[in-house]
Write a protein that holds these residues in place. Structure first.
Motif, PDB file in Angstrom:
ATOM      1  N   CYS A   1       0.855  -1.189   0.000  1.00 55.71           N
ATOM      2  CA  CYS A   1       0.000   0.000   0.000  1.00 55.71           C
ATOM      3  C   CYS A   1       0.892   1.240   0.000  1.00 55.71           C
ATOM      4  O   CYS A   1       2.118   1.137   0.001  1.00 55.71           O
ATOM      5  CB  CYS A   1      -0.958  -0.011   1.194  1.00 55.71           C
ATOM      6  SG  CYS A   1      -0.252   0.502   2.772  1.00 55.71           S
TER       7      CYS A   1
ATOM      8  N   CYS B   1       3.711  -3.113   8.110  1.00 59.95           N
ATOM      9  CA  CYS B   1       2.901  -1.928   7.772  1.00 59.95           C
ATOM     10  C   CYS B   1       1.752  -1.786   8.772  1.00 59.95           C
ATOM     11  O   CYS B   1       1.054  -2.755   9.071  1.00 59.95           O
ATOM     12  CB  CYS B   1       2.352  -2.056   6.348  1.00 59.95           C
ATOM     13  SG  CYS B   1       1.293  -0.671   5.867  1.00 59.95           S
TER      14      CYS B   1
ATOM     15  N   CYS C   1      -1.666  -2.340   6.342  1.00 55.11           N
ATOM     16  CA  CYS C   1      -1.988  -3.436   5.422  1.00 55.11           C
ATOM     17  C   CYS C   1      -1.317  -4.759   5.751  1.00 55.11           C
ATOM     18  O   CYS C   1      -1.502  -5.728   5.013  1.00 55.11           O
ATOM     19  CB  CYS C   1      -1.685  -3.028   3.982  1.00 55.11           C
ATOM     20  SG  CYS C   1       0.043  -3.185   3.515  1.00 55.11           S
TER      21      CYS C   1
ATOM     22  N   ARG D   1       1.416   3.332   2.313  1.00 59.74           N
ATOM     23  CA  ARG D   1       2.218   3.455   3.540  1.00 59.74           C
ATOM     24  C   ARG D   1       3.418   2.517   3.561  1.00 59.74           C
ATOM     25  O   ARG D   1       4.395   2.774   4.273  1.00 59.74           O
ATOM     26  CB  ARG D   1       1.346   3.146   4.760  1.00 59.74           C
ATOM     27  CG  ARG D   1       0.461   4.298   5.197  1.00 59.74           C
ATOM     28  CD  ARG D   1      -0.307   3.824   6.414  1.00 59.74           C
ATOM     29  NE  ARG D   1      -1.321   4.751   6.865  1.00 59.74           N
ATOM     30  CZ  ARG D   1      -1.142   5.584   7.896  1.00 59.74           C
ATOM     31  NH1 ARG D   1       0.005   5.616   8.548  1.00 59.74           N
ATOM     32  NH2 ARG D   1      -2.131   6.367   8.264  1.00 59.74           N
ATOM     33  N   CYS D   2       3.345   1.399   2.828  1.00 60.73           N
ATOM     34  CA  CYS D   2       4.523   0.535   2.730  1.00 60.73           C
ATOM     35  C   CYS D   2       5.664   1.298   2.060  1.00 60.73           C
ATOM     36  O   CYS D   2       6.831   1.100   2.358  1.00 60.73           O
ATOM     37  CB  CYS D   2       4.217  -0.710   1.905  1.00 60.73           C
ATOM     38  SG  CYS D   2       2.958  -1.789   2.578  1.00 60.73           S
TER      39      CYS D   2
HETATM   40 ZN   LIG Z   1       1.054  -1.135   3.646  1.00 57.51          ZN
END
Ligand SMILES: [Zn+2]
Length: 380
Positions: free
Chosen positions: A282, A356, A359, A284-285
């Motif tokens: 995602c 993460c 996710c 944020r990763c």
């Molecule tokens: Zn993520």
């Protein structure tokens, strides 16, 4: 059972003696003309339920397509289903017309004709075809922002026949937008961007239903905006919305087509972690934390080459259409970077972060946060 191939002239003679001639091409193929008094039933429909369309199994049935191959295959299927008096027309409709046998253009209702004409270049592609076009027509895409990225993306998604576009933006058209936000016009300066977008897109394709949402995207309305949506195209110009969108899409399992631009560079990716936990990354990763605001100027602060969001927005639209059709290889787990000055694309592999906060596989959704504060913005 052997299937006989007969010449068009022989087929016409038999038809006049009472044989049933069935044109097994798709409706859009028959639109330009089919053999007179033939019955148009697409091959897949005919094979799925022959009893619905054909009289008893002993009736003489002649099958015709465009060139003669498809009708032969359909005849074999019907023979296996117990039909005993079958023939296929050699050379198909192409030869039928070349031999000046009678042809009619089927009466289409206005809606059907519009569909066939408007999307004819899609209908020619086997990877899209009628089934794919109907799929686009049945889909709903949420476009965040009717600005630099949202403009070209929504323009082409509407042209391509996406049935419903929900566009969210609370901004008004400003003269400084017109250098790149091509949905808007000089005459609509001062109007809400979503109303301007709706006017342009409806003029281009009246078949596309535009849901104009003149709201700022927040934790309070994000799930309502995402309701019934097949995918989201991110044309946001700020980090709080980008993180919020990412978190909501992971939570609800909706693919997110991400794009961003600055000065002469842009990037695109597809984040699909919600549907592929632990397999696909995602946002944020990739960026667990936002950059400090002073290192992340937006276009109004840092400037942007006007054509750049056009390139990036169309790459996003391309990915969106591929995802809706289920064709090709999506930009999932890859970040495509574009440098306009060097005219160079780079493709970086992205891996899901097993830690993460949003996710990671098996992780419960942590809830929405204060995205303004998270991104270092003072509350407005
Ligand atoms: Zn993520």
């Amino acid at each position: 059972m052997d299937i006989f191939e007969i010449a068009p002239e022989e087929a016409r003679a038999r038809q006049l003696r009472g044989a049933l001639l069935v044109d097994v091409r798709e409706a859009h193929e028959r639109a330009s003309g089919q053999a007179s008094e033939s019955l148009g039933i697409a091959k897949d429909d005919l094979e799925a339920d022959p009893d619905r369309y054909l009289p008893d199994r002993g009736t003489e049935i002649l099958l015709i397509c465009q060139g003669g191959a498809r009708s032969m295959r359909a005849a074999r299927v019907l023979a296996d289903a117990g039909y005993t008096n079958l023939a296929s027309v050699a050379g198909g409709t192409t030869r039928w017309i070349a031999e000046a046998l009678p042809v009619v253009k089927p009466e289409l209702d206005g809606d059907r004709r519009d569909f066939n004409e408007r999307y004819s270049r899609h209908l020619l592609l086997p990877e899209v075809g009628e089934a794919g076009q109907l799929r686009l027509q049945a889909s709903r895409v949420l476009v965040i922002g009717a600005g630099g990225l949202g403009s070209p993306a929504a323009f082409y998604l509407a042209a391509a026949g996406v049935g419903r576009l929900r566009i969210a933006d609370d901004d008004l058209v400003d003269r400084s937008n017109l250098q790149r936000q091509i949905l808007h016009t000089e005459a609509r300066i001062g109007e809400p961007k979503v109303a301007s977008a709706q006017a342009t897109l409806s003029a281009l394709n009246p078949r596309t239903d535009i849901e104009a949402v003149a709201e700022r995207v927040t934790s309070a309305n994000i799930e309502r905006l995402l309701e019934g949506v097949d995918l989201v195209l991110d044309g946001a110009d700020n980090f709080p919305v980008r993180y919020l969108l990412n978190d909501a899409c992971v939570k609800l399992g909706i693919p997110l087509v991400y794009g961003a631009v600055q000065r002469f560079e842009g990037q695109v990716s597809v984040f699909d972690a919600g549907r592929q936990r632990g397999q696909a990354p995602c946002y944020r990763c990739l960026f667990p934390e936002p950059p400090a605001p002073e290192f992340a100027p937006n276009c109004s602060e840092a400037g942007v080459l006007g054509v750049l969001p056009g390139v990036i927005g169309l790459l996003q639209a391309t990915e969106a259409i591929k995802l809706l059709l289920g064709i090709g290889e999506p930009l999932r787990g890859r970040l495509l970077h574009f440098d306009a000055l060097a005219m160079r694309f780079r493709d970086l592999r992205l891996r899901p972060d097993p830690d993460c906060v949003v996710c990671a596989a098996g992780k419960a959704f942590p809830g929405y946060i204060d995205y303004q504060r998270f991104c270092g913005h003072r509350p407005e």
